[in-house]
Design a protein around this motif. Structure first.
Motif, mmCIF file in Angstrom:
data_model
loop_
_atom_site.group_PDB
_atom_site.id
_atom_site.type_symbol
_atom_site.label_atom_id
_atom_site.label_comp_id
_atom_site.label_asym_id
_atom_site.label_seq_id
_atom_site.Cartn_x
_atom_site.Cartn_y
_atom_site.Cartn_z
ATOM 1 N N LEU A 18 0.836 -1.193 0.000
ATOM 2 C CA LEU A 18 0.000 0.000 0.000
ATOM 3 C C LEU A 18 0.875 1.250 0.000
ATOM 4 C CD1 LEU A 18 -2.723 -1.139 2.559
ATOM 5 C CD2 LEU A 18 -2.866 -1.102 0.057
ATOM 6 N N ASP A 19 0.310 2.348 -0.400
ATOM 7 C CA ASP A 19 1.026 3.624 -0.469
ATOM 8 C C ASP A 19 1.109 4.241 0.925
ATOM 9 O OD1 ASP A 19 2.185 6.017 -1.230
ATOM 10 O OD2 ASP A 19 0.371 6.796 -2.201
ATOM 11 N N ILE A 20 2.237 4.027 1.592
ATOM 12 C CA ILE A 20 2.469 4.601 2.912
ATOM 13 C C ILE A 20 3.043 5.998 2.686
ATOM 14 C CG2 ILE A 20 3.773 4.411 5.069
ATOM 15 C CD1 ILE A 20 3.592 1.311 4.622
ATOM 16 N N VAL A 21 2.295 7.020 3.089
ATOM 17 C CA VAL A 21 2.690 8.395 2.794
ATOM 18 C C VAL A 21 3.365 9.086 3.970
ATOM 19 C CG1 VAL A 21 1.002 8.658 0.939
ATOM 20 C CG2 VAL A 21 0.364 9.276 3.264
ATOM 21 N N TYR A 22 3.326 8.457 5.147
ATOM 22 C CA TYR A 22 4.044 8.952 6.327
ATOM 23 C C TYR A 22 4.440 7.714 7.111
ATOM 24 C CZ TYR A 22 4.988 11.697 10.603
ATOM 25 O OH TYR A 22 5.565 12.277 11.696
ATOM 26 N N GLU A 23 5.731 7.519 7.252
ATOM 27 C CA GLU A 23 6.253 6.298 7.864
ATOM 28 C C GLU A 23 5.882 6.173 9.339
ATOM 29 O OE1 GLU A 23 7.775 3.696 6.411
ATOM 30 O OE2 GLU A 23 7.560 4.672 4.468
ATOM 31 N N LEU A 24 5.931 4.965 9.837
ATOM 32 C CA LEU A 24 5.635 4.667 11.235
ATOM 33 C C LEU A 24 6.526 5.517 12.137
ATOM 34 C CD1 LEU A 24 3.955 2.845 13.096
ATOM 35 C CD2 LEU A 24 5.795 1.176 12.961
ATOM 36 N N THR A 25 5.889 6.288 13.025
ATOM 37 C CA THR A 25 6.588 7.281 13.830
ATOM 38 C C THR A 25 6.010 7.335 15.242
ATOM 39 O OG1 THR A 25 6.894 8.640 11.845
ATOM 40 C CG2 THR A 25 7.183 9.750 13.953
ATOM 41 N N ASN A 26 6.883 7.491 16.231
ATOM 42 C CA ASN A 26 6.455 7.788 17.603
ATOM 43 C C ASN A 26 6.363 9.302 17.724
ATOM 44 O OD1 ASN A 26 6.480 5.082 18.503
ATOM 45 N ND2 ASN A 26 8.679 5.186 18.839
ATOM 46 N N GLU A 27 5.154 9.804 17.936
ATOM 47 C CA GLU A 27 4.944 11.243 17.988
ATOM 48 C C GLU A 27 5.094 11.758 19.424
ATOM 49 O OE1 GLU A 27 4.952 12.870 15.378
ATOM 50 O OE2 GLU A 27 3.894 11.790 13.795
ATOM 51 N N PRO A 28 5.496 13.027 19.579
ATOM 52 C CA PRO A 28 5.720 13.580 20.914
ATOM 53 C C PRO A 28 4.463 13.678 21.782
ATOM 54 C CG PRO A 28 6.050 15.277 19.222
ATOM 55 C CD PRO A 28 5.853 13.972 18.519
ATOM 56 N N TRP A 29 3.272 13.602 21.185
ATOM 57 C CA TRP A 29 2.038 13.684 21.981
ATOM 58 C C TRP A 29 1.512 12.311 22.396
ATOM 59 C CZ3 TRP A 29 2.517 15.415 16.984
ATOM 60 C CH2 TRP A 29 1.876 14.684 15.993
ATOM 61 N N GLY A 30 2.339 11.260 22.212
ATOM 62 C CA GLY A 30 2.010 9.966 22.800
ATOM 63 C C GLY A 30 1.333 8.953 21.900
ATOM 64 N N VAL A 31 1.371 9.165 20.589
ATOM 65 C CA VAL A 31 0.843 8.150 19.683
ATOM 66 C C VAL A 31 1.951 7.611 18.793
ATOM 67 C CG1 VAL A 31 -1.489 9.144 19.649
ATOM 68 C CG2 VAL A 31 0.125 9.742 17.843
ATOM 69 N N ARG A 32 1.759 6.391 18.334
ATOM 70 C CA ARG A 32 2.617 5.769 17.321
ATOM 71 C C ARG A 32 1.700 5.613 16.114
ATOM 72 N NH1 ARG A 32 7.336 2.989 16.689
ATOM 73 N NH2 ARG A 32 7.312 0.955 15.647
ATOM 74 N N ARG A 33 2.127 6.112 14.937
ATOM 75 C CA ARG A 33 1.213 6.154 13.802
ATOM 76 C C ARG A 33 1.933 6.147 12.472
ATOM 77 N NH1 ARG A 33 -0.680 12.315 12.713
ATOM 78 N NH2 ARG A 33 1.381 13.238 12.635
ATOM 79 N N PHE A 34 1.148 5.894 11.434
ATOM 80 C CA PHE A 34 1.586 6.072 10.058
ATOM 81 C C PHE A 34 0.375 6.481 9.224
ATOM 82 C CE2 PHE A 34 0.208 1.677 10.082
ATOM 83 C CZ PHE A 34 -0.294 1.424 8.816
ATOM 84 N N TYR A 35 0.643 7.077 8.062
ATOM 85 C CA TYR A 35 -0.413 7.444 7.123
ATOM 86 C C TYR A 35 -0.320 6.496 5.936
ATOM 87 C CZ TYR A 35 -1.030 12.238 9.082
ATOM 88 O OH TYR A 35 -1.282 13.327 9.875
ATOM 89 N N VAL A 36 -1.479 6.066 5.472
ATOM 90 C CA VAL A 36 -1.549 5.209 4.294
ATOM 91 C C VAL A 36 -2.707 5.694 3.426
ATOM 92 C CG1 VAL A 36 -2.980 3.486 5.491
ATOM 93 C CG2 VAL A 36 -1.618 2.788 3.511
ATOM 94 N N ARG A 37 -2.549 5.567 2.110
ATOM 95 C CA ARG A 37 -3.595 5.986 1.181
ATOM 96 C C ARG A 37 -4.544 4.807 0.947
ATOM 97 N NH1 ARG A 37 -3.027 10.408 -1.641
ATOM 98 N NH2 ARG A 37 -0.768 10.265 -1.531
ATOM 99 N N ASP A 38 -5.845 5.046 1.090
ATOM 100 C CA ASP A 38 -6.819 3.978 0.847
ATOM 101 C C ASP A 38 -7.097 3.875 -0.659
ATOM 102 O OD1 ASP A 38 -8.837 5.817 0.085
ATOM 103 O OD2 ASP A 38 -10.163 5.310 1.744
ATOM 104 N N PRO A 39 -7.907 2.917 -1.114
ATOM 105 C CA PRO A 39 -8.139 2.741 -2.551
ATOM 106 C C PRO A 39 -8.803 3.928 -3.233
ATOM 107 C CG PRO A 39 -8.976 0.850 -1.324
ATOM 108 C CD PRO A 39 -8.569 1.882 -0.319
ATOM 109 N N PHE A 40 -9.349 4.864 -2.457
ATOM 110 C CA PHE A 40 -10.068 5.998 -3.022
ATOM 111 C C PHE A 40 -9.262 7.287 -2.950
ATOM 112 C CE2 PHE A 40 -12.801 3.032 -0.669
ATOM 113 C CZ PHE A 40 -13.219 2.299 -1.766
ATOM 114 N N GLY A 41 -7.980 7.163 -2.545
ATOM 115 C CA GLY A 41 -7.104 8.324 -2.465
ATOM 116 C C GLY A 41 -7.155 9.058 -1.144
ATOM 117 N N LYS A 42 -7.944 8.572 -0.196
ATOM 118 C CA LYS A 42 -8.040 9.211 1.122
ATOM 119 C C LYS A 42 -6.809 8.860 1.953
ATOM 120 C CE LYS A 42 -12.158 10.728 0.267
ATOM 121 N NZ LYS A 42 -12.303 12.102 -0.162
ATOM 122 N N ILE A 43 -6.314 9.841 2.700
ATOM 123 C CA ILE A 43 -5.186 9.609 3.600
ATOM 124 C C ILE A 43 -5.740 9.166 4.952
ATOM 125 C CG2 ILE A 43 -3.169 10.612 4.754
ATOM 126 C CD1 ILE A 43 -2.922 10.300 1.668
#
Length: 116
Positions: A84-109
């Motif tokens: 899948l199109d991962i547009v923001y790599e897996l990251t530990n954010e300073p506000w306490g979440v671990r996350r990544f962004y991926v594009r769904d089949p309809f172009g939504k982030i």
């Protein structure tokens, strides 16, 4: 008056094409399929929320959806294996979440996250 749930409605000319992303990647079950609309759900208890954002944090664009999961590393590995199109790599954010962004089949982030 109490809001019981909030349901995002994403437009698609082919709703069935969401099965791999929302079903296989995220493990959501199809709870309604009328052909013109497919609804995915989880039996996990939730609290209705809606976020309004000027950005996504850490200099990212605001995502279209945020989905919290219980095992972010497993979902990230699954997204990679599905190519899948991962547009923001897996990251530990300073506000306490671990996350990544991926594009769904309809172009939504989609912001996939877990609280640390």
């Amino acid at each position: 008056m109490t809001v019981l749930r909030i349901v995002p409605n994403l437009h698609s000319v082919d709703p069935a094409s969401a099965r791999a992303f929302y079903g296989d990647l995220l493990g959501l079950d199809i709870v309604m399929d009328q052909g013109w609309i497919v609804t995915f759900a989880s039996d996990a208890p939730t609290v209705p929320q809606i976020s309004i954002a000027s950005e996504g944090g850490s200099g990212t664009a605001a995502p279209d959806l945020s989905i919290e999961v219980d095992n972010i590393d497993q979902v990230y590995q699954r997204a990679q294996s599905m190519q899948l199109d991962i547009v923001y790599e897996l990251t530990n954010e300073p506000w306490g979440v671990r996350r990544f962004y991926v594009r769904d089949p309809f172009g939504k982030i989609v912001n996939i996250l877990s609280h640390r």
